[in-house]
Scaffold this motif. Structure first.
Motif, PDB file in Angstrom:
ATOM      1  N   ARG A   1     -34.346 -29.640  13.644  1.00  7.04           N
ATOM      2  CA  ARG A   1     -33.000 -29.152  13.353  1.00  7.04           C
ATOM      3  C   ARG A   1     -32.197 -30.232  12.632  1.00  7.04           C
ATOM      4  NH1 ARG A   1     -31.035 -28.045  19.053  1.00  7.04           N
ATOM      5  NH2 ARG A   1     -32.556 -29.668  19.410  1.00  7.04           N
ATOM      6  N   THR A   2     -31.348 -29.803  11.724  1.00  3.80           N
ATOM      7  CA  THR A   2     -30.468 -30.745  11.034  1.00  3.80           C
ATOM      8  C   THR A   2     -29.029 -30.423  11.414  1.00  3.80           C
ATOM      9  OG1 THR A   2     -30.315 -29.329   9.082  1.00  3.80           O
ATOM     10  CG2 THR A   2     -32.024 -31.026   9.071  1.00  3.80           C
ATOM     11  N   ASP A   3     -28.204 -31.439  11.358  1.00  2.72           N
ATOM     12  CA  ASP A   3     -26.788 -31.248  11.647  1.00  2.72           C
ATOM     13  C   ASP A   3     -25.978 -31.816  10.484  1.00  2.72           C
ATOM     14  OD1 ASP A   3     -27.111 -33.954  11.997  1.00  2.72           O
ATOM     15  OD2 ASP A   3     -26.591 -33.975  14.112  1.00  2.72           O
ATOM     16  N   GLU A   4     -24.680 -31.869  10.672  1.00  2.01           N
ATOM     17  CA  GLU A   4     -23.791 -32.362   9.615  1.00  2.01           C
ATOM     18  C   GLU A   4     -24.100 -33.808   9.251  1.00  2.01           C
ATOM     19  OE1 GLU A   4     -21.093 -32.045   6.671  1.00  2.01           O
ATOM     20  OE2 GLU A   4     -21.749 -30.430   7.974  1.00  2.01           O
ATOM     21  N   ARG A   5     -24.454 -34.613  10.233  1.00  2.00           N
ATOM     22  CA  ARG A   5     -24.786 -36.017   9.980  1.00  2.00           C
ATOM     23  C   ARG A   5     -26.017 -36.134   9.076  1.00  2.00           C
ATOM     24  NH1 ARG A   5     -28.404 -39.048  13.168  1.00  2.00           N
ATOM     25  NH2 ARG A   5     -28.318 -41.238  12.642  1.00  2.00           N
ATOM     26  N   ASP A   6     -27.036 -35.320   9.337  1.00  2.00           N
ATOM     27  CA  ASP A   6     -28.240 -35.332   8.503  1.00  2.00           C
ATOM     28  C   ASP A   6     -27.919 -34.947   7.064  1.00  2.00           C
ATOM     29  OD1 ASP A   6     -30.002 -36.029  10.612  1.00  2.00           O
ATOM     30  OD2 ASP A   6     -30.090 -33.930  11.250  1.00  2.00           O
ATOM     31  N   ARG A   7     -27.075 -33.950   6.907  1.00  3.28           N
ATOM     32  CA  ARG A   7     -26.701 -33.520   5.550  1.00  3.28           C
ATOM     33  C   ARG A   7     -25.894 -34.596   4.830  1.00  3.28           C
ATOM     34  NH1 ARG A   7     -26.783 -28.611   8.379  1.00  3.28           N
ATOM     35  NH2 ARG A   7     -24.636 -28.754   9.091  1.00  3.28           N
TER      36      ARG A   7
ATOM     37  N   ILE B   1     -26.057 -37.861   5.377  1.00  2.00           N
ATOM     38  CA  ILE B   1     -26.991 -38.938   5.051  1.00  2.00           C
ATOM     39  C   ILE B   1     -27.829 -38.560   3.835  1.00  2.00           C
ATOM     40  CG2 ILE B   1     -29.073 -40.107   5.893  1.00  2.00           C
ATOM     41  CD1 ILE B   1     -27.736 -40.215   8.657  1.00  2.00           C
ATOM     42  N   ALA B   2     -28.283 -37.318   3.772  1.00  2.00           N
ATOM     43  CA  ALA B   2     -29.069 -36.868   2.608  1.00  2.00           C
ATOM     44  C   ALA B   2     -28.242 -36.940   1.332  1.00  2.00           C
ATOM     45  CB  ALA B   2     -29.570 -35.444   2.840  1.00  2.00           C
ATOM     46  N   LEU B   3     -26.968 -36.578   1.406  1.00  2.00           N
ATOM     47  CA  LEU B   3     -26.104 -36.649   0.221  1.00  2.00           C
ATOM     48  C   LEU B   3     -25.908 -38.088  -0.261  1.00  2.00           C
ATOM     49  CD1 LEU B   3     -23.342 -34.001   1.011  1.00  2.00           C
ATOM     50  CD2 LEU B   3     -25.010 -33.938  -0.842  1.00  2.00           C
ATOM     51  N   LYS B   4     -25.759 -39.017   0.670  1.00  2.00           N
ATOM     52  CA  LYS B   4     -25.600 -40.425   0.293  1.00  2.00           C
ATOM     53  C   LYS B   4     -26.866 -40.942  -0.383  1.00  2.00           C
ATOM     54  CE  LYS B   4     -22.200 -41.517   3.832  1.00  2.00           C
ATOM     55  NZ  LYS B   4     -21.913 -42.257   5.060  1.00  2.00           N
ATOM     56  N   GLY B   5     -28.015 -40.545   0.140  1.00  6.11           N
ATOM     57  CA  GLY B   5     -29.269 -40.940  -0.476  1.00  6.11           C
ATOM     58  C   GLY B   5     -29.431 -40.346  -1.859  1.00  6.11           C
ATOM     59  N   THR B   6     -29.073 -39.081  -2.002  1.00  6.91           N
ATOM     60  CA  THR B   6     -29.166 -38.417  -3.303  1.00  6.91           C
ATOM     61  C   THR B   6     -28.253 -39.079  -4.322  1.00  6.91           C
ATOM     62  OG1 THR B   6     -29.719 -36.333  -2.229  1.00  6.91           O
ATOM     63  CG2 THR B   6     -28.903 -36.201  -4.485  1.00  6.91           C
TER      64      THR B   6
END
Length: 166
Positions: free
Chosen positions: A99-105, A107-112
């Motif tokens: 499961r992903t949450d807001e924190r995972d999203r 973090i993914a945006l910062k990496g992108t």
């Protein structure tokens, strides 16, 4: 005579000491979330497969990309896909909570974002090599290297944020 309550727990309660030893691998990759384990798998597989690709392809340098380079690239992609599928199957067997949450999203945006900066720089460098060199070998490999590096920066950024607890 055995004590009904371990002395260690009495001392811990009196001194307000908390023990978080329930997870032997706390702080390591094994104690990580599914997303973090997946990122480690992708980072290592990208580094190994494309490290081997560039080590084999760059000595073959010709003015233009030839069929040997294309075959080597296709083989690298096939090995990468197989390694990542097998690795993700193994990770999923031991950690089914994906499961992903807001924190995972976030973090993914910062990496992108960081990977995008690297990719944009690599594309600019590839355009410069297209103007400065003859043939397409150097340009194609600068583009490929910038894509691989951008992916690795994206993944490394995400791992850094997971480790930092952001």
């Amino acid at each position: 005579m055995a004590l009904p309550v371990p002395i260690g727990s009495i001392v811990s309660e009196r001194l307000d000491i908390k023990s978080y030893k329930s997870d032997i691998f706390a702080g390591s990759v094994m104690g990580s979330s599914f997303q973090e384990k997946s990122l480690w798998l992708m980072l290592v597989s990208l580094a190994v497969v494309f490290g081997a690709y560039f080590r084999l392809a760059l000595p073959l340098r010709t003015p233009d990309v030839n069929p040997a380079n294309v075959g080597l690239f296709v083989a690298a992609v096939v090995v990468l896909v197989i390694a990542q599928i097998a690795g993700h199957l193994i990770v999923a067997l031991f950690d089914r909570d994906d499961r992903t949450d807001e924190r995972d999203r976030l973090i993914a945006l910062k990496g992108t974002r960081n990977g995008g900066y690297v990719l944009a720089t690599g594309v600019f460098l590839a355009l410069c090599t297209a103007v400065a060199t003859t043939g397409n070998f150097v340009t194609a490999h600068v583009l490929l290297a910038s894509w691989v590096l951008a992916q690795m920066v994206e993944i490394a950024t995400q791992l850094w944020h997971y480790r930092r607890g952001a």
